[in-house]
Design a protein around this motif. Structure first.
Motif, short mmCIF file in Angstrom:
data_model
loop_
_atom_site.label_atom_id
_atom_site.label_comp_id
_atom_site.label_asym_id
_atom_site.label_seq_id
_atom_site.Cartn_x
_atom_site.Cartn_y
_atom_site.Cartn_z
N SER A 1 0.84 -1.20 0.00
CA SER A 1 0.00 0.00 0.00
C SER A 1 0.86 1.24 0.00
N ALA A 2 0.34 2.33 -0.56
CA ALA A 2 1.11 3.58 -0.69
C ALA A 2 0.88 4.46 0.52
N ALA A 3 1.97 4.99 1.08
CA ALA A 3 1.87 5.95 2.19
C ALA A 3 1.84 7.35 1.63
N LEU A 4 1.23 8.28 2.33
CA LEU A 4 1.11 9.67 1.89
C LEU A 4 2.31 10.48 2.35
N LEU A 5 3.04 11.15 1.43
CA LEU A 5 4.20 11.98 1.76
C LEU A 5 3.88 13.43 1.42
N VAL A 6 4.42 14.38 2.16
CA VAL A 6 4.22 15.81 1.90
C VAL A 6 5.55 16.42 1.52
N GLY A 7 5.65 17.00 0.29
CA GLY A 7 6.89 17.60 -0.20
C GLY A 7 7.11 18.99 0.34
N SER A 8 8.32 19.49 0.14
CA SER A 8 8.68 20.82 0.67
C SER A 8 7.97 21.94 -0.04
N LEU A 9 7.38 21.68 -1.23
CA LEU A 9 6.65 22.71 -1.94
C LEU A 9 5.15 22.65 -1.65
N GLY A 10 4.81 21.95 -0.56
CA GLY A 10 3.42 21.97 -0.10
C GLY A 10 2.50 21.09 -0.90
N VAL A 11 2.98 19.97 -1.41
CA VAL A 11 2.13 19.08 -2.19
C VAL A 11 2.22 17.68 -1.59
N ALA A 12 1.11 16.98 -1.54
CA ALA A 12 1.08 15.61 -1.02
C ALA A 12 1.44 14.63 -2.10
N GLU B 1 20.78 27.61 -3.56
CA GLU B 1 20.85 27.38 -2.12
C GLU B 1 19.44 27.32 -1.54
N GLY B 2 19.14 26.29 -0.74
CA GLY B 2 17.82 26.14 -0.14
C GLY B 2 16.85 25.36 -0.99
N HIS B 3 17.28 24.99 -2.21
CA HIS B 3 16.43 24.19 -3.09
C HIS B 3 16.31 22.78 -2.50
N ASP B 4 15.25 22.07 -2.87
CA ASP B 4 15.13 20.68 -2.42
C ASP B 4 16.37 19.91 -2.81
N HIS B 5 16.87 19.09 -1.90
CA HIS B 5 18.09 18.32 -2.16
C HIS B 5 17.89 17.45 -3.40
N ASN B 6 18.86 17.50 -4.32
CA ASN B 6 18.82 16.73 -5.56
C ASN B 6 17.59 17.04 -6.40
#
Length: 569
Positions: free
Chosen positions: A3-14, A48-53
């Motif tokens: 089953s897929a778990a819900l993740l929240v990214g640094s740009l405010g999106v699930a 600088e401060g961008h999401d890693h990779n």
């Protein structure tokens, strides 16, 4: 499938965490393709401060970013979401827990949960969410953790912090064929000096930019000065600003009618950039040399014709150029100008020289050529002699070392030593009476008068009456004594006029220089010389009206004048 778990990214999106499956048909991340159409060349950066990779990607071919198709990097299942920072998002779940993410899309062309194949369009590049301009925010993740991005098996890290430093070309959808190479156009511009000089070094420079006018670094630029057998070449490597420089140690180019020489800049191109070249013309300048050829001496209140020559570094005369002459310095400067003739000669005239007499008795002369677009400036200097005169006179001098009563008179009256380069007339120096019981003189005067154009000086002494009466010596009487010494640059002349009596007998003196009076003076060894003329060591002419010498150191002079002209041409 897990089953897929819900993740929240640094740009405010699930985001839904992709399911994992150990059976993988593809080898990730090596088999990830660029998310763009076959052959599209792009450039990328982070900050600088961008999401890693995470990378921001735009087109590098000059095309419009907004609306550029976005393709699936590998087969998988599309997951649509959006957020205030990321805007419209398409994520694709791949096998083995891998996921690719695409933010800021303008449109999405797949449905949520739709199966997509590698190379299938999933949307278009946009500017939604928090974005400074159309671009694609792209990530590759494994089990929810961002990984270093790989395209066609090539790692893109380390990531630059600005666009147009690193690039790649998409092979997505090329069906295994090599994509057409779309090199970015470049342009060269010359930024170095517009004028170079034969015999001197020249530092040439230029800039290499891409079609977006961004600098292109770490590329070789060739510079070629001249053509054919006279070519001189050097190379430079562009820096981060696109600038390249190189030095030609000694410019050696033939002279042309218009005084120019061609310069060519070349970039040979490479896998990323098209070749480019730039041609321009530089002016070749020649060094020049001035030399003073005018008179060695000048005189005040006269005309001075100053002259010189102007040649170039090859020894050829330089014609039709203005040369400025300056005679003297400071407040006494006198200037004139002349134009060089076909043989490089130039003259100018100072109408009335007016220069002070210095201790060195010289006057500086400077010549200046300001140069033009072809000839370099030059200067020359010289010292010329200034004609001047000296003069002095006195009425009477006497040295009579008589035992018990020595007598010393004068010289008096004296004019003083005159040294001048101008026309001057000193006030006569006079005495009504001078002398002793043995030697007397009445109404004595001394004076010096100088002139210019031509240079001349006259020193004179006048004595109305004089009487010399020594024990054992015949009485000597003089009247109307006039003595003069005149010097010019052409000649020196002495003259004496008087009435002379010895022991009461008149003596005819004439105008013979150094006339020794042949009479018995009553003292053995005594001599009386009239119109005695002596050329001194410095060239001065001394004229003594009458001179009596006798044993024991007796020396009496009635009327004496000295003059000289110096620094004559």
């Amino acid at each position: 499938m897990a089953s897929a778990a819900l993740l929240v990214g640094s740009l405010g999106v699930a985001h839904a965490e992709p399911a994992t499956d150990d059976a993988t048909a593809l080898d990730f991340p090596a088999d990830f393709k660029a998310p763009f159409e076959c052959g599209l060349r792009v450039t990328y950066s982070t900050y600088e401060g961008h999401d890693h990779n995470a990378l921001d990607i735009i087109r590098a071919d000059g095309g419009q970013d907004l609306g550029t198709p976005i393709l699936a990097s590998a087969p998988g299942t599309a997951r649509l979401t959006e957020g205030p920072g990321a805007g419209l998002v398409v994520n694709i779940d791949h096998e083995g827990g891998w996921q690719t993410r695409h933010y800021h899309l303008d449109t999405r062309t797949v449905e949520d949960g739709q199966r997509v194949e590698q190379g299938q369009q999933v949307g278009t590049m946009g500017n939604t969410g928090v974005s400074s301009g159309p671009h694609l925010h792209y990530e590759q993740r494994l089990n929810g953790t961002a990984q270093e991005i790989v395209v066609d098996g090539e790692e893109l890290a380390p990531y630059p912090f600005s666009y147009h430093e690193k690039y790649f070309t998409s092979t997505n959808g090329c069906d295994g064929e090599q994509p057409p190479v779309e090199k970015e156009a470049t342009s060269l511009a010359y930024t170095g000096p517009e004028i170079v000089s034969n015999g001197e070094s020249a530092e040439l420079s230029g800039t290499l930019t891409d079609e977006g006018d961004e600098p292109v670094a770490d590329r070789t630029v060739s510079f070629t000065l001249g053509t054919g057998d006279s070519e001189q070449a050097c190379e430079g490597t562009t820096g981060s600003d696109g600038g390249a420089t190189c030095v030609i140690d000694t410019v050696d180019q033939p002279l042309t009618d218009d005084g120019t020489v061609p310069l060519r800049l070349d970039f040979a191109g490479d896998d990323e950039y098209e070749a480019s070249s730039h041609e321009t013309e530089l002016r070749i300048t020649l060094e020049t040399e001035l030399e003073y050829t005018g008179p060695a001496s000048i005189a005040n209140d006269t005309t001075a014709e100053l002259s010189g020559t102007l040649i170039d570094e090859t020894g050829a005369p330089v014609a039709d150029q203005t040369v400025a002459f300056t005679l003297g310095a400071g407040d006494t400067e006198q200037a004139c100008e002349g134009t060089t003739t076909a043989d490089g000669a130039v003259t100018c005239t100072v109408e009335a020289v007016d220069q002070p007499l210095t201790d060195e008795t010289t006057v500086p002369v400077s010549l200046t050529f300001d140069g033009d677009g072809f000839y370099l400036p030059s200067e020359a200097s010289a010292e010329v002699l200034l004609e001047y005169v000296t003069g002095s006179a006195f009425g009477l001098s006497a040295d009579i070392p008589v035992l018990g009563l020595p007598i010393s008179i004068g010289p008096a009256p004296e004019s003083g030593e005159v040294r001048t380069a101008h026309a001057e007339e000193t006030e006569p120096s006079c005495l009504e009476r001078l002398g002793s019981a043995l030697v007397t003189a009445d109404v004595l005067c001394a004076q010096v008068v100088s002139d210019t154009d031509p240079t001349a000086v006259t020193a004179s002494a006048n004595v109305s009456e004089a009487r010399i009466g020594l024990a054992g010596l015949s009485l000597i009487e003089l009247s109307g004594v006039e003595v003069a010494s005149t010097s010019t640059c052409e000649e020196q002349v002495g003259s004496v006029d008087m009435t002379l009596k010895v022991a009461g007998v008149p003596i005819e003196i004439g105008d013979t220089p150094d006339l020794e009076i042949d009479v018995d003076l009553g003292i053995t060894g005594a001599r009386l010389v009239v119109n005695e003329q002596i050329v001194e060591e410095d060239g001065s002419l001394t004229v003594n009206g009458a001179r009596l010498t006798a044993p024991g150191g007796i020396d009496v002079i009635v009327g004496s004048a000295t003059s000289a002209a110096h620094n004559c041409a």
